[in-house]
Design a protein around this motif. Structure first.
Motif, PDB file in Angstrom:
ATOM      1  N   ASP A 145      -1.499   7.567  -7.878  1.00  0.00           N
ATOM      2  CA  ASP A 145      -2.619   6.814  -7.305  1.00  0.00           C
ATOM      3  C   ASP A 145      -2.209   5.350  -7.167  1.00  0.00           C
ATOM      4  OD1 ASP A 145      -5.020   6.076  -6.302  1.00  0.00           O
ATOM      5  OD2 ASP A 145      -6.219   6.798  -7.979  1.00  0.00           O
ATOM      6  N   LEU A 146      -1.264   5.108  -6.272  1.00  0.00           N
ATOM      7  CA  LEU A 146      -0.719   3.768  -6.093  1.00  0.00           C
ATOM      8  C   LEU A 146      -1.792   2.776  -5.677  1.00  0.00           C
ATOM      9  CD1 LEU A 146       1.728   1.879  -5.986  1.00  0.00           C
ATOM     10  CD2 LEU A 146       2.120   2.633  -3.626  1.00  0.00           C
ATOM     11  N   ALA A 147      -2.683   3.213  -4.781  1.00  0.00           N
ATOM     12  CA  ALA A 147      -3.729   2.294  -4.299  1.00  0.00           C
ATOM     13  C   ALA A 147      -4.587   1.787  -5.456  1.00  0.00           C
ATOM     14  CB  ALA A 147      -4.590   2.987  -3.249  1.00  0.00           C
ATOM     15  N   GLY A 169       0.824  -1.204   0.000  1.00  0.00           N
ATOM     16  CA  GLY A 169       0.000   0.000   0.000  1.00  0.00           C
ATOM     17  C   GLY A 169       0.854   1.248   0.000  1.00  0.00           C
ATOM     18  N   PRO A 170       0.234   2.402  -0.130  1.00  0.00           N
ATOM     19  CA  PRO A 170       0.965   3.661  -0.191  1.00  0.00           C
ATOM     20  C   PRO A 170       1.698   3.983   1.109  1.00  0.00           C
ATOM     21  CG  PRO A 170      -1.270   3.916  -1.046  1.00  0.00           C
ATOM     22  CD  PRO A 170      -1.211   2.579  -0.372  1.00  0.00           C
ATOM     23  N   VAL A 215      -3.352  -1.953   2.027  1.00  0.00           N
ATOM     24  CA  VAL A 215      -3.617  -1.065   3.158  1.00  0.00           C
ATOM     25  C   VAL A 215      -3.721   0.363   2.622  1.00  0.00           C
ATOM     26  CG1 VAL A 215      -2.759  -0.212   5.367  1.00  0.00           C
ATOM     27  CG2 VAL A 215      -2.430  -2.616   4.737  1.00  0.00           C
ATOM     28  N   THR A 216      -4.859   0.998   2.839  1.00  0.00           N
ATOM     29  CA  THR A 216      -5.104   2.322   2.261  1.00  0.00           C
ATOM     30  C   THR A 216      -5.495   3.337   3.334  1.00  0.00           C
ATOM     31  OG1 THR A 216      -7.466   1.922   1.873  1.00  0.00           O
ATOM     32  CG2 THR A 216      -5.934   1.236   0.136  1.00  0.00           C
ATOM     33  N   CYS A 217      -5.416   4.601   2.979  1.00  0.00           N
ATOM     34  CA  CYS A 217      -5.903   5.689   3.838  1.00  0.00           C
ATOM     35  C   CYS A 217      -6.024   6.939   2.977  1.00  0.00           C
ATOM     36  CB  CYS A 217      -4.966   5.925   5.027  1.00  0.00           C
ATOM     37  SG  CYS A 217      -3.317   6.505   4.580  1.00  0.00           S
TER      38      CYS A 217
END
Length: 203
Positions: free
Chosen positions: A166-168, A11-12, A136-138
């Motif tokens: 926009d890696l996610a 995730g980022p 895992v994002t936010c």
């Protein structure tokens, strides 16, 4: 003997990959493999990879104690995509065998689960070793707040977030499960452990 459940976490930056991996690592017998830590070991003093870094990026990166000035190297490759590719070409070939060895050791130890935490989990081919990939994002505001909380200057934090794009969204197609970490840590921890329970039940 059943093979260990393998969960890849990616995730980022700033979204809590390490925290989630730590929570899972608190479960009995679960082994966590941190790809960033493995990469740091690859560039320890005296390794051929570190010598290659000095050849490519200059001996000025050698700190007075002989160790690598990682902060200076980070600033150098962050500003230069070609330099980052060169660094990855030096480090990544040495990282994968170490991760494979750690996976084998976990299997020998009959670990119920192994967690591989890596920002390059998908691009580096490590996702292929996993039964599940957790993204895992936010939100960007949460990302920035966490980076600043870890001591990153705000302007640099914004640059690092922007550099990932926009890696996610790019990783989402490879994800088995998505864990949003915007909520309070206790809530996110409960959610992570619930997902872990489901993953074990499905394995």
């Amino acid at each position: 003997m059943a093979r260990s459940l393998r969960i890849g976490i990616t995730g980022p930056i700033g979204c809590g990959k390490s925290t989630v991996a730590h929570w899972l690592g608190e479960r009995p017998g679960v082994v966590v493999i941190d790809a960033d830590r493995v990469a740091r070991d690859v560039l320890a003093a005296g390794t051929p990879e570190l010598d290659a870094v000095y050849v490519r990026f200059g001996g000025d990166l050698r700190a007075p104690d002989g160790a690598l000035d990682r902060a200076a190297l980070g600033r150098m490759v962050f500003a230069d995509p070609a330099a980052l590719r060169d660094l990855e070409a030096i480090v990544h070939p040495a990282v994968r065998p170490r991760i494979l060895a750690a996976l084998e050791a976990a299997e020998v130890a009959d670990a119920p689960a192994v967690v591989i935490e890596a920002i390059k989990l998908v691009e580096g081919g490590l996702a292929d070793l996993c039964d599940e990939v957790w993204l895992v994002t936010c939100g960007p505001d949460v990302q920035l707040e966490r980076l600043v909380g870890r001591g990153t200057p705000e302007a640099e934090g914004r640059e690092r977030i922007a550099a990932q794009g926009d890696l996610a969204a790019r990783l989402r197609p490879a994800a088995s499960r998505v864990l949003d970490t915007n909520d309070a840590p206790s809530t996110v921890r409960s959610r992570a452990l619930d997902l872990f329970g489901r993953a074990r039940a499905a394995h």
